[in-house]
Design a protein around this motif. Structure first.
Motif, PDB file in Angstrom:
ATOM      1  N   ILE A 133       0.879  -1.252  -0.007  1.00 51.58           N
ATOM      2  CA  ILE A 133       0.159  -0.059   0.091  1.00 51.58           C
ATOM      3  C   ILE A 133       0.950   1.116  -0.076  1.00 51.58           C
ATOM      4  CG2 ILE A 133      -1.826   1.244   1.114  1.00 51.58           C
ATOM      5  CD1 ILE A 133      -2.553  -1.409   2.287  1.00 51.58           C
ATOM      6  N   SER A 134       1.895   1.202   0.705  1.00 53.67           N
ATOM      7  CA  SER A 134       3.024   2.349   0.802  1.00 53.67           C
ATOM      8  C   SER A 134       3.292   2.538  -0.385  1.00 53.67           C
ATOM      9  CB  SER A 134       3.938   2.255   1.641  1.00 53.67           C
ATOM     10  OG  SER A 134       3.475   2.192   3.080  1.00 53.67           O
ATOM     11  N   ASP A 135       3.665   1.843  -1.493  1.00 53.79           N
ATOM     12  CA  ASP A 135       4.064   2.157  -2.744  1.00 53.79           C
ATOM     13  C   ASP A 135       3.158   3.279  -3.257  1.00 53.79           C
ATOM     14  OD1 ASP A 135       6.054  -0.040  -2.503  1.00 53.79           O
ATOM     15  OD2 ASP A 135       5.004  -1.205  -3.943  1.00 53.79           O
ATOM     16  N   LEU A 136       2.016   3.250  -3.248  1.00 63.20           N
ATOM     17  CA  LEU A 136       1.106   4.231  -3.740  1.00 63.20           C
ATOM     18  C   LEU A 136       1.264   5.774  -3.070  1.00 63.20           C
ATOM     19  CD1 LEU A 136      -2.243   2.162  -3.506  1.00 63.20           C
ATOM     20  CD2 LEU A 136      -0.871   2.739  -5.651  1.00 63.20           C
ATOM     21  N   GLY A 137       1.943   5.935  -2.204  1.00 60.17           N
ATOM     22  CA  GLY A 137       2.301   7.002  -1.514  1.00 60.17           C
ATOM     23  C   GLY A 137       3.688   7.527  -1.618  1.00 60.17           C
ATOM     24  N   GLN A 138       4.536   6.729  -2.289  1.00 60.15           N
ATOM     25  CA  GLN A 138       5.990   7.208  -2.500  1.00 60.15           C
ATOM     26  C   GLN A 138       5.913   8.295  -3.409  1.00 60.15           C
ATOM     27  OE1 GLN A 138       8.918   3.806  -3.015  1.00 60.15           O
ATOM     28  NE2 GLN A 138       9.696   4.965  -4.733  1.00 60.15           N
ATOM     29  N   VAL A 139       6.779   9.292  -3.048  1.00 59.95           N
ATOM     30  CA  VAL A 139       6.756  10.660  -3.747  1.00 59.95           C
ATOM     31  C   VAL A 139       7.540  10.330  -5.225  1.00 59.95           C
ATOM     32  CG1 VAL A 139       7.643  12.869  -3.424  1.00 59.95           C
ATOM     33  CG2 VAL A 139       6.614  11.806  -1.571  1.00 59.95           C
ATOM     34  N   HIS A 140       8.939   9.809  -5.015  1.00 55.46           N
ATOM     35  CA  HIS A 140       9.505   9.578  -6.431  1.00 55.46           C
ATOM     36  C   HIS A 140       9.460   8.428  -7.055  1.00 55.46           C
ATOM     37  CE1 HIS A 140      11.627  12.392  -3.459  1.00 55.46           C
ATOM     38  NE2 HIS A 140      11.583  13.117  -4.666  1.00 55.46           N
ATOM     39  N   CYS A 141       9.387   8.340  -8.373  1.00 55.27           N
ATOM     40  CA  CYS A 141       9.475   7.250  -9.187  1.00 55.27           C
ATOM     41  C   CYS A 141      10.868   6.737  -9.112  1.00 55.27           C
ATOM     42  CB  CYS A 141       9.076   7.580 -10.674  1.00 55.27           C
ATOM     43  SG  CYS A 141       7.380   8.121 -10.797  1.00 55.27           S
TER      44      CYS A 141
ATOM     45  N   VAL B 203       2.274   7.628   8.502  1.00 56.40           N
ATOM     46  CA  VAL B 203       2.520   7.108   7.271  1.00 56.40           C
ATOM     47  C   VAL B 203       2.103   7.998   6.067  1.00 56.40           C
ATOM     48  CG1 VAL B 203       1.649   5.325   5.633  1.00 56.40           C
ATOM     49  CG2 VAL B 203       2.145   4.731   7.985  1.00 56.40           C
ATOM     50  N   GLY B 204       1.497   8.703   6.315  1.00 55.03           N
ATOM     51  CA  GLY B 204       1.044   9.919   5.272  1.00 55.03           C
ATOM     52  C   GLY B 204       2.056  10.870   5.255  1.00 55.03           C
ATOM     53  N   PHE B 205       2.576  11.510   6.494  1.00 63.36           N
ATOM     54  CA  PHE B 205       3.193  12.774   6.426  1.00 63.36           C
ATOM     55  C   PHE B 205       4.590  12.041   6.166  1.00 63.36           C
ATOM     56  CE2 PHE B 205       0.306  14.635   9.769  1.00 63.36           C
ATOM     57  CZ  PHE B 205      -0.022  15.583   8.810  1.00 63.36           C
ATOM     58  N   VAL B 206       5.154  10.889   6.390  1.00 59.60           N
ATOM     59  CA  VAL B 206       6.519  10.531   6.040  1.00 59.60           C
ATOM     60  C   VAL B 206       6.270   9.188   4.986  1.00 59.60           C
ATOM     61  CG1 VAL B 206       8.711   9.749   6.871  1.00 59.60           C
ATOM     62  CG2 VAL B 206       7.025  11.120   8.442  1.00 59.60           C
ATOM     63  N   PRO B 207       6.377   9.501   3.860  1.00 58.47           N
ATOM     64  CA  PRO B 207       6.526   8.399   2.899  1.00 58.47           C
ATOM     65  C   PRO B 207       7.630   7.376   2.978  1.00 58.47           C
ATOM     66  CG  PRO B 207       5.957  10.503   1.818  1.00 58.47           C
ATOM     67  CD  PRO B 207       6.369  10.899   3.143  1.00 58.47           C
ATOM     68  N   GLN B 208       7.358   6.327   2.489  1.00 56.73           N
ATOM     69  CA  GLN B 208       8.381   5.224   2.495  1.00 56.73           C
ATOM     70  C   GLN B 208       9.923   5.810   1.834  1.00 56.73           C
ATOM     71  OE1 GLN B 208       7.086   1.554   0.460  1.00 56.73           O
ATOM     72  NE2 GLN B 208       7.294   2.402  -1.356  1.00 56.73           N
ATOM     73  N   ASP B 209       9.687   6.597   1.117  1.00 54.42           N
ATOM     74  CA  ASP B 209      10.988   6.993   0.291  1.00 54.42           C
ATOM     75  C   ASP B 209      11.538   8.453   0.992  1.00 54.42           C
ATOM     76  OD1 ASP B 209       8.906   8.510  -0.647  1.00 54.42           O
ATOM     77  OD2 ASP B 209      10.003   8.834  -2.677  1.00 54.42           O
ATOM     78  N   SER B 210      10.981   8.549   2.177  1.00 55.72           N
ATOM     79  CA  SER B 210      11.827   9.809   2.856  1.00 55.72           C
ATOM     80  C   SER B 210      12.453   9.257   4.039  1.00 55.72           C
ATOM     81  CB  SER B 210      10.711  10.773   3.098  1.00 55.72           C
ATOM     82  OG  SER B 210       9.697  10.123   4.069  1.00 55.72           O
TER      83      SER B 210
ATOM     84  N   PRO C 191       1.922   8.894  -9.818  1.00 51.66           N
ATOM     85  CA  PRO C 191       1.691  10.151  -9.800  1.00 51.66           C
ATOM     86  C   PRO C 191       0.752  10.868  -8.950  1.00 51.66           C
ATOM     87  CG  PRO C 191       1.471   8.981 -11.960  1.00 51.66           C
ATOM     88  CD  PRO C 191       1.601   8.024 -10.725  1.00 51.66           C
ATOM     89  N   LEU C 192      -0.255  10.335  -8.409  1.00 51.79           N
ATOM     90  CA  LEU C 192      -1.389  10.697  -7.325  1.00 51.79           C
ATOM     91  C   LEU C 192      -0.773  10.342  -5.907  1.00 51.79           C
ATOM     92  CD1 LEU C 192      -4.541   9.970  -8.795  1.00 51.79           C
ATOM     93  CD2 LEU C 192      -3.380  12.178  -9.069  1.00 51.79           C
ATOM     94  N   HIS C 193       0.586  10.303  -5.727  1.00 48.69           N
ATOM     95  CA  HIS C 193       1.016  10.097  -4.430  1.00 48.69           C
ATOM     96  C   HIS C 193       0.246  11.014  -3.166  1.00 48.69           C
ATOM     97  CE1 HIS C 193       4.006  12.606  -6.152  1.00 48.69           C
ATOM     98  NE2 HIS C 193       4.003  13.303  -4.876  1.00 48.69           N
ATOM     99  N   THR C 194       0.398  12.204  -3.627  1.00 48.91           N
ATOM    100  CA  THR C 194      -0.014  13.465  -2.693  1.00 48.91           C
ATOM    101  C   THR C 194      -1.741  12.845  -2.037  1.00 48.91           C
ATOM    102  OG1 THR C 194       0.916  14.989  -3.895  1.00 48.91           O
ATOM    103  CG2 THR C 194      -0.662  15.728  -2.313  1.00 48.91           C
ATOM    104  N   LEU C 195      -2.411  12.373  -3.166  1.00 43.19           N
ATOM    105  CA  LEU C 195      -3.764  11.954  -2.793  1.00 43.19           C
ATOM    106  C   LEU C 195      -3.845  10.894  -1.822  1.00 43.19           C
ATOM    107  CD1 LEU C 195      -6.975  11.877  -2.933  1.00 43.19           C
ATOM    108  CD2 LEU C 195      -6.669  10.415  -4.940  1.00 43.19           C
ATOM    109  N   MET C 196      -2.815   9.993  -2.044  1.00 44.79           N
ATOM    110  CA  MET C 196      -2.887   8.901  -1.188  1.00 44.79           C
ATOM    111  C   MET C 196      -2.221   8.974   0.298  1.00 44.79           C
ATOM    112  SD  MET C 196      -3.424   5.408  -1.405  1.00 44.79           S
ATOM    113  CE  MET C 196      -4.330   5.528   0.220  1.00 44.79           C
TER     114      MET C 196
END
Length: 297
Positions: free
Chosen positions: A61-69, A188-195, A80-85
């Motif tokens: 699920i966290s893949d959907l919130g990752q900021v960078h490709c 989880v939303g404030f700190v995406p998995q790639d941060s 692309p819609l990581h902000t929405l997630m």
């Protein structure tokens, strides 16, 4: 024929004061609001632009919130819609925290069952009145409490009354666990998995453990109080079992996405069910009063 004033008196006597009712409604519907996660997830999946299609079986699920490709572990991620997630994660957490803060233990532990809530209020008033005099002997103290409950002195143990038979500590634990879980999913939303992945994983762990345990305890408390106890308990138990398995194997399974969803989906569903039960029962006195007014015309 019933008089319209009877309906008004029934409504006033049947529920808490308006401010308390609004408070509990806000808490209940905040719990229900967590279902927005499923809508957001579906929309973000539809916009996925990774080299391979997103699949709920293999992707987390966290893949959907990752900021960078890019590559994360062994998965190519591009959302692309990581902000929405991520906003959805935060809103889910806020809804859970609001529910934990606004739904009082007196309402939560009896599944908002009106007679028990009112009996609890009468007991509190009776104990408060009896406790104002330090010289009041214990038998008189219990008698006053029984009178406040509408139970005749000597007619049974006050501690067995339906308003107070549920341990307060258990209900408080539900609210604390729900708040911890809500704070976790907000992280989880404030700190995406790639941060900062360690912080992200800590938030996810708090959500999975806190949310599942809250539902297990709540489901047990609600047995014999509402038929919804069993779905709530099942959601909590299945999520907790999946969380234990997922933690033990660190999600290193053939279908990590499937396992993670067994950890998370039941929590969201169970919290929404619990909120819906409370919201429905809070509205019972008003619906009864409206029916009485219609019958009196």
């Amino acid at each position: 024929m019933a008089h319209p004033d009877d309906a008004e008196r029934t409504e006033n006597a049947a529920g808490p004061v308006m401010t308390d009712r609004i408070r509990h409604y806000l808490g209940a519907w905040s719990a229900v609001s967590v279902v927005q996660f499923f809508v957001a997830e579906a929309a973000v999946i539809a916009a996925w632009r990774g080299p391979a299609p997103y699949t709920r079986r293999l992707n987390l699920i966290s893949d959907l919130g990752q900021v960078h490709c890019g590559l994360h572990g062994t998965r190519e991620v591009c959302s692309p819609l990581h902000t929405l997630m991520n906003v959805s994660f935060v809103l889910q957490g806020v809804g859970m925290v609001i529910a934990a803060l606004l739904i009082t233990s007196a309402v939560l532990r009896v599944a908002a069952y009106g007679p028990a809530v009112r009996a609890e209020a009468r007991l509190s008033e009776g104990l408060a009145r009896a406790g104002t005099r330090r010289t009041t002997p214990l038998p008189g103290f219990r008698a006053r409490a029984a009178v406040a409950l509408g139970v005749a002195p000597g007619g049974g143990r006050v501690s067995r009354h339906r308003a107070i038979v549920v341990p307060r500590a258990a209900t408080l634990a539900v609210r604390i666990l729900l708040g911890v879980a809500g704070a976790g999913v907000a992280v989880v939303g404030f700190v995406p998995q790639d941060s900062q992945e360690a912080v992200h994983l800590a938030g996810a762990g708090a959500y999975f453990l806190g949310g599942s345990l809250a539902l297990v305890v709540l489901g047990v408390l609600w047995i014999r109080r509402t038929a919804a106890a069993w779905p709530v308990l099942l959601c909590g138990a299945s999520a907790f079992a999946a969380t234990v398995i997922g933690g033990a194997v660190a999600l290193h399974v053939p279908e990590p996405g499937t396992l993670e969803r067994f950890m998370g989906y039941p929590i969201t569903a169970g919290i929404a069910v619990a909120g819906a039960v409370i919201a429905y029962r809070l509205g019972v006195p008003a619906r009864q009063a409206r029916a009485l007014r219609r019958a009196s015309r």
